[in-house]
Structures are given as C-alpha cells and as structure tokens.
Write a protein that holds these residues in place. Sequence first.
Motif, PDB file in Angstrom:
ATOM      1  N   GLU A 170       0.855  -1.190   0.000  1.00  0.00           N
ATOM      2  CA  GLU A 170       0.000   0.000   0.000  1.00  0.00           C
ATOM      3  C   GLU A 170       0.889   1.237   0.000  1.00  0.00           C
ATOM      4  O   GLU A 170       1.676   1.451   0.926  1.00  0.00           O
ATOM      5  N   THR A 171       0.785   2.045  -1.034  1.00  0.00           N
ATOM      6  CA  THR A 171       1.658   3.223  -1.145  1.00  0.00           C
ATOM      7  C   THR A 171       1.170   4.402  -0.315  1.00  0.00           C
ATOM      8  O   THR A 171       1.951   5.304   0.003  1.00  0.00           O
ATOM      9  N   ASP A 172      -0.108   4.410   0.034  1.00  0.00           N
ATOM     10  CA  ASP A 172      -0.666   5.465   0.878  1.00  0.00           C
ATOM     11  C   ASP A 172      -0.387   5.090   2.333  1.00  0.00           C
ATOM     12  O   ASP A 172      -1.017   4.189   2.885  1.00  0.00           O
ATOM     13  N   HIS A 173       0.560   5.780   2.954  1.00  0.00           N
ATOM     14  CA  HIS A 173       0.979   5.408   4.301  1.00  0.00           C
ATOM     15  C   HIS A 173      -0.160   5.496   5.305  1.00  0.00           C
ATOM     16  O   HIS A 173      -0.307   4.619   6.171  1.00  0.00           O
ATOM     17  N   ALA A 174      -0.953   6.536   5.227  1.00  0.00           N
ATOM     18  CA  ALA A 174      -2.060   6.685   6.170  1.00  0.00           C
ATOM     19  C   ALA A 174      -3.049   5.536   6.024  1.00  0.00           C
ATOM     20  O   ALA A 174      -3.543   4.987   7.021  1.00  0.00           O
ATOM     21  N   ALA A 175      -3.329   5.150   4.786  1.00  0.00           N
ATOM     22  CA  ALA A 175      -4.255   4.042   4.549  1.00  0.00           C
ATOM     23  C   ALA A 175      -3.679   2.732   5.075  1.00  0.00           C
ATOM     24  O   ALA A 175      -4.404   1.905   5.644  1.00  0.00           O
ATOM     25  N   ALA A 176      -2.375   2.532   4.896  1.00  0.00           N
ATOM     26  CA  ALA A 176      -1.740   1.302   5.371  1.00  0.00           C
ATOM     27  C   ALA A 176      -1.796   1.210   6.891  1.00  0.00           C
ATOM     28  O   ALA A 176      -2.070   0.143   7.452  1.00  0.00           O
ATOM     29  N   ASP A 235      -3.965   2.786   8.891  1.00  0.00           N
ATOM     30  CA  ASP A 235      -5.366   2.599   9.291  1.00  0.00           C
ATOM     31  C   ASP A 235      -5.791   1.142   9.112  1.00  0.00           C
ATOM     32  O   ASP A 235      -6.503   0.583   9.956  1.00  0.00           O
TER      33      ASP A 235
END
Length: 382
Positions: free
Chosen positions: A107-113, A115
């Motif tokens: 997952e490249t979106d750190h916040a999404a990873a 969460d």
Amino acid sequence: MTEPTIRGADPATVRDALADAESLPGTTGFAGELDGQLVRDVLGRVPLYVETDPDLDPDAESQTAAWAFEPSALEDPTLFPAGAAAPVGESLPEPESHWTLPDLTPETDHAAAIDALERAVRTASEAVNQDDRDIAVAFSGGVDSALVAELLDAPLYVVGFPDSHDVEAARTAADAMGRNLTVVDLEPADLERAVPEVARAIGRTNAMDVQIALPLYLVGERVAADGFDALAVGQGADELFGGYEKVVHLDHRVDAETVRGAVREGIRSLPDQLPRDVLTIEATGLEPVAPLLHDAVVEAALRLPDDLLADEDERKRGFRRVAARYLPAEVANRDKKAVQYGSLVARELDRLARQAGYKRRMDDHVTKYVASLLEDGETTAE
C-alpha cells in the motif's frame, strides 16, 4: 470418513480453506486431521508432528501413532510442514505445497496502510475478547506486549531475575500505562528445576530454544497458579513488522535484497519457532493467545511498504504508529531486548552450566548442560 481432529479453527473453515486454497482464511492458525488428511496453516501457528517412520501396518502388534500435537507423544517426531495438506501416513509434502504466503502489493498510501493495520489489530483483539477466558499477558515493557495488554485490558506479568532489564522496563511501562504489574522474580534454582520440564515439552535441547522457552514457562506457571486460563503474548510482531536488525542491514543472515523481502524471510521462519512457544505455554496448563498472529494482522503486515517496516532510524515503524494511538509515546517507541537476554535467563543458565563443569571452551556447553539435566531427570523418574 474419520472424525475431524482440528485445533485452532472449526472444521468448516478449514474445509473451505482447503477447497479454495485460501492461505489467510481469518483464523489464528490451525492444524490436525480433517477427512483423512493432515493439515497445517501457512504460518504453522499450531504445532503438528508426524512419526518419522510410522508403523501403519494394522496387523502390527505395537502400532505407533501416525501424528500428534505434541512431540512427546511420538517416538521419533518430525514437524509436519506449514502450508501443507496430505493424507495421513503418506510421505511429507513440501512446505507451502497447498497454501502459500501471499505476495501482496504494498500500500503506497501510508495513512491508509496504518489505518488498515489498526483495523486488523482491533479485529484480532476483538476475536480474543469474544471467548470466555481469563487471560493474563506476558509483559516485557516493549511495544508488542504493551499493545496486546492495552487492547485486551488484561493483567500484566513480567518474569526475570531481580536486576534484569525486562523487570525494570516492565515496571516503567506499566507505570506509564497506569497499570498494575505482577513481577515473577527468578533465582537459579528455578532454572535448574524448569530446564528438563521445558526440554521435554518442546522436544528440543539446544541452548537457544531452551533459553527462549524458560521465561515463558516460568511466567506461565505463575499465571496458571493465579487461576488464569490463557496467556497472551506479543509473538510475531518482530517477524511481521521488521523488528530485526538484519532486515535493515540485509547482512549475511538474509538472502533478500529489500527490506520487504527480508521480512518475508522472517515470516517464513515462524513455522519452526512457534511450536516452541505454543508447547511451552501449553505445558503450564494455559492456552496460548497471540493476537498479532491473526490472519487479518498478517495480511495487513504483508501490505506494508519498506518505509513502514524498518530502516536505520526506526524498526517496526508502521506498527509503532498504530501502537502510538493506544500507548504513551515512551512505550510505543521503546526498543526491547530478546526475552532470554532481557530476563537474564541466558546469563544465569550459562553460569549454571559452567558451575556444573560445562566450560565455555567446550562446544555448545549450555546445550550439553541442558541434556545432562534432562538425563538426570529421566534417571530419577526410573
């Protein structure tokens, strides 16, 4: 059709996982016999042993068991491979021959990873809390056991010699978390007594495995004596989230060329390590509980990119970001020592070995000492 004998998951879930080749079907691991087949999940979270040379002749006078959950139940036990399924009595299949460790896109979106990892950890802890068990936590003061303790809201127990790092770290972490702590103080006689019991339970005498198992066993004894049913641990976090120095430096201990690759290698070491810990806890009469090894957490960990795993500045970065949402910063960011060193069990076992005449100049002197205690115990029993 034989009656299913499965630990860790219900037979229907395992049947579906077999049919769909689903490696992470939402469990905390499973193993056993199902419809005439032996099965063990992809991370080997439940121990399963087979007889190295089973006597399956129905006319034999003394037929040996074909498989067991404990090595002590077999004459010459061998671990059944993780991620495998095979008919009872057939030759051992290759590891991951039925279920393989998923190779998920990071997952490249750190916040999404982060969460997603938090949701997974909560899913795992909620699954534990659904069961009607009295649980205590083996607490070292490190981030792994601290997050488990916070999410399960369970009593904290630390084990170690009085001047050990783990006892002090656990005290300061418990104070920061506003929690009570039970300290299990050790003395050398505790090790002498427990070594043969541990070695028999885990089916191993090598120094490293016994040193790691001893603190778990000794804290488990106290937890069981205090009336609890289960012992929760933070096992798996270092392997899943990049807790080891070798995954940063990519040194001679790893074959991979990236942090994620090195972490995958560490995850694949779990099927050999986890039986030691599970069998140790079970030997105290407790049920092992490892929320961080739930399939949901494993899947979320496999989606973490390199820079949420580890680098020169910080290890287990993504996991610590989740922990920081629940723990004081000083606990979430704390490094720890391996339990055999943090508890001083390794130091004191080495001292006992040398006092018994097993000097350091001897090859593997502590292992030889462990074997001698095991032999003495068997002689006494006879």
